[in-house]
Design a protein around this motif. Structure first.
Motif: not given
Length: 252
Positions: A224-237
């Motif tokens: 869902x949208x939250x999971x995609x947003x968390x993926x972007x944060x995790x990707x940056x890290x």
């Protein structure tokens, strides 16, 4: 061309807090172009933060500069993806059945797991920024980091189905396919030709998105949208960690 322009503005409106005083139509065509512009918007965010870093690097000690850049990074994105990270942390930390995890993710209240995830995530980001700058890396490394992380989020949207036929992720997916992901990747991947260690960044991001996609599909049945947003944060890290490793052990 009008759809491309509106789509790019939609992406800026959605992914940042930069003022865009234009009412953009929400159509399948503009949604496609908005998704294709995700990496470009990431590059814009990275460039704004890197520009400030370049100006202030001679004036501030490295720890303060790293904290300032992280603060600006969060402010420009409006904490949008951090909200997704916190919601995901609360849902996973609950160890509840699937339906209850979805209810927790939608709940506006913030739990202890969300706070812990936010604190440690930002602490790791600040520490890695500090370490990168201390190792002699240019602040402009943030451009590929921010661009590729959003390309990874788009990859998740294209490659993993929405868990439910509702919400933003499902709405975006109705207009997206592999061609959109390929078009979105053209500019950032072409620009990486000039970035040392770019192959490691791309390989690390691909590995992270594959593992993350499999994990959330198992835990939630999809995204869902939250999971995609968390993926972007995790990707940056993940990308910051790879960039630090490159500068510390290969460029040293």
């Amino acid at each position: 061309m009008k759809d491309a322009a509106f789509g790019t503005l939609l992406a800026i409106q959605f992914l940042t807090r930069l003022p865009v005083p234009v009412a953009c139509p929400w159509t399948p065509a503009t949604r496609r172009w908005a998704a294709r512009a995700y990496p470009l918007v990431g590059a814009l965010l990275g460039a704004l933060v890197a520009g400030v870093g370049t100006l202030l690097q001679p004036l501030l000690p490295t720890p303060l500069l790293a904290l300032l850049l992280l603060s600006l990074w969060v402010a420009l994105s409006g904490g949008l993806h951090l909200d997704g990270l916190m919601d995901l942390a609360d849902a996973l930390g609950s160890n509840a059945p699937l339906e209850r995890r979805w209810a927790i993710m939608k709940d506006a209240q913030v739990g202890s797991f969300a706070v812990l995830a936010l604190v440690f995530h930002l602490a790791w980001k600040a520490a890695l920024l500090w370490a990168l700058l201390a190792a002699g890396a240019s602040p402009w490394w943030l451009v590929p980091v921010a661009a590729l992380a959003r390309l990874g989020g788009l990859g998740l949207l294209v490659g993993v189905p929405a868990a439910r036929a509702e919400g933003l992720a499902h709405a975006w997916q109705q207009s997206l396919g592999a061609r959109d992901l390929a078009l979105a990747a053209l500019v950032p991947l072409a620009g990486l030709v000039f970035v040392p260690g770019a192959a490691w960044l791309v390989a690390g991001l691909v590995g992270f998105i594959i593992i993350y996609g499999l994990a959330v599909r198992r835990a939630f049945g999809g995204i869902n949208g939250d999971i995609v947003g968390a993926a972007i944060e995790g990707g940056e890290l993940c990308l910051l960690l790879i960039a630090w490793g490159w500068w510390s052990f290969v460029m040293a």
